[in-house]
Write a protein that holds these residues in place. Structure first.
Motif, short mmCIF file in Angstrom:
data_model
loop_
_atom_site.label_atom_id
_atom_site.label_comp_id
_atom_site.label_asym_id
_atom_site.label_seq_id
_atom_site.Cartn_x
_atom_site.Cartn_y
_atom_site.Cartn_z
N PRO A 6 0.77 -1.19 -0.09
CA PRO A 6 0.00 -0.09 0.17
C PRO A 6 0.71 1.17 -0.06
N ASN A 7 0.66 2.13 -0.92
CA ASN A 7 1.24 3.35 -1.13
C ASN A 7 0.87 4.54 0.07
N LYS A 8 -0.21 4.44 0.68
CA LYS A 8 -0.67 5.44 1.53
C LYS A 8 -1.79 4.72 2.41
N GLY A 9 -2.43 5.47 3.48
CA GLY A 9 -3.31 5.25 4.30
C GLY A 9 -2.88 4.16 5.36
N ARG A 10 -3.91 3.77 6.06
CA ARG A 10 -3.60 2.88 7.46
C ARG A 10 -2.57 1.87 7.13
N LEU A 11 -2.62 1.17 6.10
CA LEU A 11 -1.88 0.15 6.01
C LEU A 11 -0.31 0.12 5.48
N HIS A 12 -0.20 1.49 4.88
CA HIS A 12 1.29 1.64 4.73
C HIS A 12 2.41 1.54 5.41
N GLU A 13 2.25 2.07 6.69
CA GLU A 13 3.15 2.35 7.62
C GLU A 13 3.41 1.03 8.38
N PRO A 14 2.51 0.20 9.02
CA PRO A 14 2.75 -1.21 9.12
C PRO A 14 3.33 -2.06 8.27
N LEU A 46 6.66 -2.45 -5.04
CA LEU A 46 5.99 -1.69 -5.82
C LEU A 46 4.66 -1.02 -5.02
N PHE A 47 4.65 0.40 -5.16
CA PHE A 47 3.78 1.15 -4.39
C PHE A 47 2.53 1.34 -4.96
N ALA A 48 1.22 0.86 -4.35
CA ALA A 48 0.12 0.96 -5.33
C ALA A 48 -1.04 1.11 -4.34
N ARG A 49 -2.23 1.47 -4.84
CA ARG A 49 -3.43 1.77 -3.77
C ARG A 49 -3.96 0.17 -3.06
N ALA A 50 -4.24 0.16 -2.17
CA ALA A 50 -4.58 -1.08 -1.28
C ALA A 50 -5.60 -1.82 -2.18
N ASP A 52 -6.00 -1.83 -5.53
CA ASP A 52 -5.51 -2.21 -6.84
C ASP A 52 -4.31 -3.37 -6.50
N ILE A 53 -4.11 -3.77 -5.55
CA ILE A 53 -2.83 -4.51 -5.29
C ILE A 53 -3.14 -6.00 -5.70
N PRO A 54 -4.48 -6.70 -5.59
CA PRO A 54 -4.62 -8.07 -5.76
C PRO A 54 -4.53 -7.91 -7.47
N GLU A 55 -5.06 -7.10 -8.31
CA GLU A 55 -4.85 -7.14 -9.70
C GLU A 55 -3.57 -6.95 -10.32
N TYR A 56 -2.89 -6.21 -9.55
CA TYR A 56 -1.64 -5.92 -10.08
C TYR A 56 -0.73 -7.12 -9.93
N THR A 67 -1.92 -6.48 1.01
CA THR A 67 -3.12 -5.74 1.28
C THR A 67 -4.32 -6.56 2.05
N GLY A 68 -5.45 -5.82 2.23
CA GLY A 68 -6.73 -6.53 3.02
C GLY A 68 -7.19 -7.55 2.20
#
Ligand SMILES: Nc1ncnc2c1ncn2[C@@H]1O[C@H](COP(=O)(O)OP(=O)(O)OP(=O)(O)O)[C@@H](O)[C@H]1O
Ligand SMILES: O=P(O)(O)OC[C@H]1O[C@H](OP(=O)(O)OP(=O)(O)O)[C@H](O)[C@@H]1O
Ligand SMILES: [Mg+2]
Length: 282
Positions: A6-14, A46-50, A52-56, A67-68
């Protein structure tokens, strides 16, 4: 090996913190960059939106992803397998409706409208129950839609329940339990690097609820100490030079540490040290 995170949001840092603790620290660069190196030359991030990650990962832009589980299910990708539950980002997707309304059962929504950021998960949920609803996709502030006559109910994420309460919505049913997962595309599952990443992240999770206990004890009391410390494969015992004592090291469950230390003292142990463990590969 490319890992989408994840490139941002609550999942990025952890996520970055977990990679760091696993020995795969992401080398810092510009904040908004797309790719980053890790300390392992064979692993890039690769940084992506949470969302979008499964599709990437499914499409091959990355090989592994973090990701979630809710996003994995929403993407409906089929060539991606979960490897590990990473134990953070825990939440529930729930069906919720106005607390003072008359919707108390999913069946009450036949022919009604449900707003959500998770249209596929929602459609699958109602299809499995044989209930015909109209699903309206929104991109945020889902909780407002029942109050502005856009929808009769919502399917949305809840964790503490605060957002639902503030918006006077009540849970009608559970739709999906989610937490953050490590996953990989099927066709790379046998790549040794995938196994190495899984082991590295798994070793951090395995160490989280364990402590390392070290102590000294007179040799005559060693048996009693070993009874208190069954541990993984038994404790490690070392001679202490020039003394009639031995040093004992063992891995102990965090929740047992309090009782174990008391018992160790009672059987004559001294100089007891308890430390955190960074990683544990069994
Ligand atoms: N309140 C929450 N508690 C725990 N986990 C959550 C919560 N909200 C979202 N998540 C998890 O985080 C994932 C990403 O959420 P989301 O895409 O909303 O990003 P975010 O971190 O909220 O950032 P933003 O909404 O600002 O883009 C969700 O798919 C879900 O798995
Ligand atoms: O049960 P709670 O603890 O209140 O959490 C639930 C809320 O958290 C998420 O929103 P987020 O904070 O990510 O805001 P967003 O709508 O901008 O994504 C989610 O979309 C819910 O609205
Ligand atoms: Mg959010």
């Amino acid at each position: 090996m490319k890992i989408a995170v994840p490139n941002k949001g609550r999942l990025h840092e952890p996520t970055l913190e977990l990679l760091d603790r696993a020995g795969l620290a992401v080398e810092s660069g510009a904040d908004r960059q797309l790719y980053a190196n890790t300390v392992d030359p064979d692993v890039t991030v690769l940084f992506a939106r949470a969302a979008d990650i499964p599709e990437y990962v499914a499409d091959g832009a990355a090989d592994m992803g973090i990701t979630g589980y809710d996003q994995h299910r929403e993407s409906r990708v089929e060539n991606v397998d979960d490897l590990l539950d990473l134990g953070f980002g825990s939440c529930r997707l729930v069906l919720a409706a106005p607390e003072d309304g008359d919707i108390t059962d999913p069946g009450d929504l036949a022919g009604a409208t449900v707003a959500t950021e998770f249209p596929n998960v929602t459609a699958d949920y109602f299809a499995a129950k044989g209930i015909d609803v109209e699903v309206v996709e929104v991109t945020g502030a889902t909780e407002l839609t029942p109050h502005v006559e856009m929808a009769d109910a919502i399917v949305d994420i809840t964790s503490t329940g605060t957002t639902l309460r503030v918006n006077r919505l009540a849970v009608v049913d559970d739709v999906l339990d989610s937490s953050v997962r490590l996953f990989a595309r099927n066709d790379v599952a046998d790549d040794p690097k995938v196994g190495q990443v899984e082991t590295a992240l798994g070793s951090v999770l395995a160490a989280n609820d364990k402590r390392y206990v070290m102590l000294n004890v007179p040799e005559s009391e060693l048996d009693a100490v070993e009874d208190v410390l069954p541990g993984m494969g038994g404790p490690t015992v070392m001679d202490v030079e020039g003394e009639d004592a031995v040093a004992v090291h063992a891995v102990v469950d965090e929740r047992d540490v309090f009782a174990t230390v008391s018992e160790l003292k009672a059987v004559g142990a001294s100089d007891i040290l308890v430390t955190e463990i960074e990683r544990l590969v069994e």
